[in-house]
Design a protein around this motif. Sequence first.
Motif, PDB file in Angstrom:
ATOM      1  N   TYR A  80      -0.033  12.500   5.892  1.00 45.57           N
ATOM      2  CA  TYR A  80       1.426  13.406   5.591  1.00 45.57           C
ATOM      3  C   TYR A  80       1.634  14.068   6.871  1.00 45.57           C
ATOM      4  CZ  TYR A  80      -0.182  13.235   0.852  1.00 45.57           C
ATOM      5  OH  TYR A  80      -0.930  12.710  -0.205  1.00 45.57           O
TER       6      TYR A  80
ATOM      7  N   ASP B 222       1.825  11.857  -4.359  1.00 41.86           N
ATOM      8  CA  ASP B 222       1.052  10.495  -3.979  1.00 41.86           C
ATOM      9  C   ASP B 222       0.203  10.755  -5.006  1.00 41.86           C
ATOM     10  OD1 ASP B 222      -0.152   8.778  -2.613  1.00 41.86           O
ATOM     11  OD2 ASP B 222      -0.737  10.225  -0.965  1.00 41.86           O
TER      12      ASP B 222
ATOM     13  N   TYR C 288      -4.293  14.655   2.561  1.00 38.08           N
ATOM     14  CA  TYR C 288      -4.379  13.271   3.225  1.00 38.08           C
ATOM     15  C   TYR C 288      -3.798  13.481   4.732  1.00 38.08           C
ATOM     16  CZ  TYR C 288      -3.894   8.241   3.435  1.00 38.08           C
ATOM     17  OH  TYR C 288      -3.830   7.104   3.860  1.00 38.08           O
TER      18      TYR C 288
ATOM     19  N   SER D  61      -0.665   3.164  -6.244  1.00 36.27           N
ATOM     20  CA  SER D  61      -1.382   2.135  -5.641  1.00 36.27           C
ATOM     21  C   SER D  61      -2.298   1.287  -6.376  1.00 36.27           C
ATOM     22  CB  SER D  61      -2.063   3.021  -4.447  1.00 36.27           C
ATOM     23  OG  SER D  61      -3.129   1.977  -3.975  1.00 36.27           O
TER      24      SER D  61
ATOM     25  N   SER E 254      -4.852  -0.016  -4.896  1.00 37.47           N
ATOM     26  CA  SER E 254      -5.942   0.205  -4.176  1.00 37.47           C
ATOM     27  C   SER E 254      -7.426   0.511  -4.819  1.00 37.47           C
ATOM     28  CB  SER E 254      -5.723   1.011  -2.789  1.00 37.47           C
ATOM     29  OG  SER E 254      -5.038   0.483  -2.089  1.00 37.47           O
ATOM     30  N   LYS E 255      -7.156   1.747  -5.446  1.00 37.54           N
ATOM     31  CA  LYS E 255      -8.443   2.437  -6.304  1.00 37.54           C
ATOM     32  C   LYS E 255      -8.564   2.074  -7.616  1.00 37.54           C
ATOM     33  CE  LYS E 255      -7.709   4.982  -2.358  1.00 37.54           C
ATOM     34  NZ  LYS E 255      -8.376   4.758  -1.105  1.00 37.54           N
TER      35      LYS E 255
ATOM     36  N   MET F  88      -6.683  14.506  -3.475  1.00 38.03           N
ATOM     37  CA  MET F  88      -7.761  14.287  -2.632  1.00 38.03           C
ATOM     38  C   MET F  88      -7.544  15.196  -1.517  1.00 38.03           C
ATOM     39  SD  MET F  88      -9.137  12.766   0.265  1.00 38.03           S
ATOM     40  CE  MET F  88      -7.547  12.429   1.182  1.00 38.03           C
TER      41      MET F  88
ATOM     42  N   ARG G 257      -3.424  -4.300  -0.147  1.00 36.81           N
ATOM     43  CA  ARG G 257      -2.045  -3.643   0.259  1.00 36.81           C
ATOM     44  C   ARG G 257      -1.298  -3.916  -0.799  1.00 36.81           C
ATOM     45  NH1 ARG G 257      -4.014  -0.559   1.542  1.00 36.81           N
ATOM     46  NH2 ARG G 257      -2.256   0.429   2.586  1.00 36.81           N
TER      47      ARG G 257
ATOM     48  N   PRO H  77      -2.474   8.274  -6.384  1.00 40.75           N
ATOM     49  CA  PRO H  77      -3.417   6.943  -6.188  1.00 40.75           C
ATOM     50  C   PRO H  77      -4.680   6.936  -7.090  1.00 40.75           C
ATOM     51  CG  PRO H  77      -3.624   7.828  -4.092  1.00 40.75           C
ATOM     52  CD  PRO H  77      -2.776   8.608  -4.885  1.00 40.75           C
ATOM     53  N   TYR H  78      -5.083   8.255  -7.607  1.00 40.83           N
ATOM     54  CA  TYR H  78      -6.311   8.681  -8.227  1.00 40.83           C
ATOM     55  C   TYR H  78      -6.480   8.846  -9.417  1.00 40.83           C
ATOM     56  CZ  TYR H  78      -8.111   8.452  -3.295  1.00 40.83           C
ATOM     57  OH  TYR H  78      -8.199   8.286  -1.774  1.00 40.83           O
TER      58      TYR H  78
ATOM     59  N   GLY I  77       0.818  -1.102  -0.135  1.00 39.79           N
ATOM     60  CA  GLY I  77      -0.064  -0.052  -0.012  1.00 39.79           C
ATOM     61  C   GLY I  77       0.895   1.201   0.054  1.00 39.79           C
ATOM     62  N   SER I  78       0.326   2.431  -0.518  1.00 37.62           N
ATOM     63  CA  SER I  78       1.251   3.407  -0.647  1.00 37.62           C
ATOM     64  C   SER I  78       1.376   4.196   0.684  1.00 37.62           C
ATOM     65  CB  SER I  78       0.690   4.367  -1.500  1.00 37.62           C
ATOM     66  OG  SER I  78      -0.651   4.842  -1.555  1.00 37.62           O
ATOM     67  N   LYS I  79       0.388   3.845   1.543  1.00 37.96           N
ATOM     68  CA  LYS I  79       0.258   4.723   2.981  1.00 37.96           C
ATOM     69  C   LYS I  79       1.660   4.567   3.696  1.00 37.96           C
ATOM     70  CE  LYS I  79      -2.577   5.468   6.836  1.00 37.96           C
ATOM     71  NZ  LYS I  79      -3.867   4.999   7.415  1.00 37.96           N
TER      72      LYS I  79
ATOM     73  N   ASN J 240      -0.103  15.976  -4.201  1.00 39.54           N
ATOM     74  CA  ASN J 240      -1.034  14.657  -4.273  1.00 39.54           C
ATOM     75  C   ASN J 240      -2.004  14.992  -5.488  1.00 39.54           C
ATOM     76  OD1 ASN J 240      -4.143  13.950  -2.523  1.00 39.54           O
ATOM     77  ND2 ASN J 240      -2.962  12.667  -3.985  1.00 39.54           N
TER      78      ASN J 240
HETATM   79  C1  LIG Z   1      -4.388  10.726  -0.941  1.00 37.32           C
HETATM   80  C2  LIG Z   1      -4.089   9.250  -0.548  1.00 37.32           C
HETATM   81  N1  LIG Z   1      -2.826   8.715  -0.517  1.00 37.32           N
HETATM   82  C3  LIG Z   1      -2.561   7.472  -0.023  1.00 37.32           C
HETATM   83  C4  LIG Z   1      -3.513   6.715   0.292  1.00 37.32           C
HETATM   84  C5  LIG Z   1      -3.440   5.116   0.755  1.00 37.32           C
HETATM   85  O1  LIG Z   1      -3.594   4.160  -0.198  1.00 37.32           O
HETATM   86  P1  LIG Z   1      -3.034   2.437  -0.144  1.00 37.32           P
HETATM   87  O2  LIG Z   1      -4.395   1.935  -0.062  1.00 37.32           O
HETATM   88  O3  LIG Z   1      -2.323   2.536  -1.172  1.00 37.32           O
HETATM   89  O4  LIG Z   1      -2.301   2.630   0.992  1.00 37.32           O
HETATM   90  C6  LIG Z   1      -5.104   7.172   0.128  1.00 37.32           C
HETATM   91  C7  LIG Z   1      -5.916   6.361   0.646  1.00 37.32           C
HETATM   92  O5  LIG Z   1      -7.022   6.706   0.981  1.00 37.32           O
HETATM   93  C8  LIG Z   1      -5.133   8.503  -0.280  1.00 37.32           C
HETATM   94  O6  LIG Z   1      -6.342   9.246  -0.124  1.00 37.32           O
END
Ligand SMILES: Cc1ncc(COP(=O)(O)O)c(C=O)c1O
Length: 381
Positions: free
Chosen positions: A130, A205, A127, A234, A236-237, A177, A245, A207-208, A101-103, A173
């Motif tokens: 950070y 960052d 987010y 990521s 994830s989305k 987001m 993850r 992911p979207y 996961g990128s988190k 980002n």
């Molecule tokens: C801006 C941003 N970065 C990172 C993440 C984390 O994503 P991941 O599921 O890859 O850890 C999210 C998840 O909601 C996010 O909104």
Amino acid sequence: MIEVANRLQTVEEYYFSKKLREVAALAASGKPIISLGIGSPDLAPPAKVLEAISESFTHPNAHKYQSYQGLPELREAMATFYKTQFAVDLNPTSEILPLMGSKEGIMHISMAFLNEGDAVLIPNPGYPTYQSVTKLVGAKGVFYNLDAENNWMPDFEALEKSDLSKVKLMWVNYPHMPTGAKPTETVFEELVAFGKRHNILIINDNPYSFILNDAPKSLLAVEGAKDVCLELNSLSKTFNMSGWRVGMVMGSAEHINHILKVKSNMDSGMFFGIQKGAIEALHCADTWYSELNKVYQERRKLVWELADALDCTYDKNASGLFIWAKLPEGVKSEAFIDKILIEKNIFITPGTVFGTQGEGYIRFSLCATSEAIKETIARVK
Ligand SMILES: Cc1ncc(COP(=O)(O)O)c(C=O)c1O
């Protein structure tokens, strides 16, 4: 009593971790809660991803520790994905590090590059991780404000006038987001130039990029970006795999090596089957993205209707998994969402979760079925 470390005094439990307990308690008491809160995709991952993971179980290596850098085929797939989607060339051996996961990458990068007292530029709204990770490593978050007038892009003039002497790192980002703002034509070039001028590591960052966005962009596509930039991405989305993850960080071999030094001391590789599934996801044809976005388009239209019913305004050009909506003048975000939660059994995220610049806004997630969103409209109307 055992005293906790000082660093824990600096952070609070994550907003959603607390609020979702409250929402769950309401649901357990029989309230028909509909959540438009978090961005956890409810749709299924690609079928071939699920096949790959189930086939992996009988592989002789399936249950062993895995390489700290991930399977070479996974890094190859990530490199091909970046080349195809963003026209970015990456060396799969040295310029890509798969993450769980990128988190977690936000923590690894912070551990690799920040000393106590270093300053970090953090978007407001942005987010929350950070800021919390910055605090956990003893660095100092310095917020840079984003606003609707500037299309939620950094105000470089204001940044240049501020004291940047202690700034080591900057989080960006885009697509953004919670607002859904897409990177403008020039913002990535400006960021690379800003990073070079002030010797600041810029991390996008990202992911979207593939949700409701017809022009995905990478910061690393800018010439010379790898000198001062990293990018997180990521699965994830993009592939509905948030619980699996899988993410990745990309940049120069030197920067990636520093991050690997941290990460290899924290975990012992990603489960083999998940890596096999991720490889399949990254190889998806264009139809995956168009089919996924068809669903989100339909839901977005309904959420716009809900937002209209709540007298909110929003930007129809925004991208991503959320609708960022402005409340009527003078209405406070948290008071508003609490009222809707109690009176209508609908959970929406208050904009203030993402910083002071989120006051007066709310964020709707598109991770709910059209039927559920229609039900929220009926309740509100
Ligand atoms: C801006 C941003 N970065 C990172 C993440 C984390 O994503 P991941 O599921 O890859 O850890 C999210 C998840 O909601 C996010 O909104």
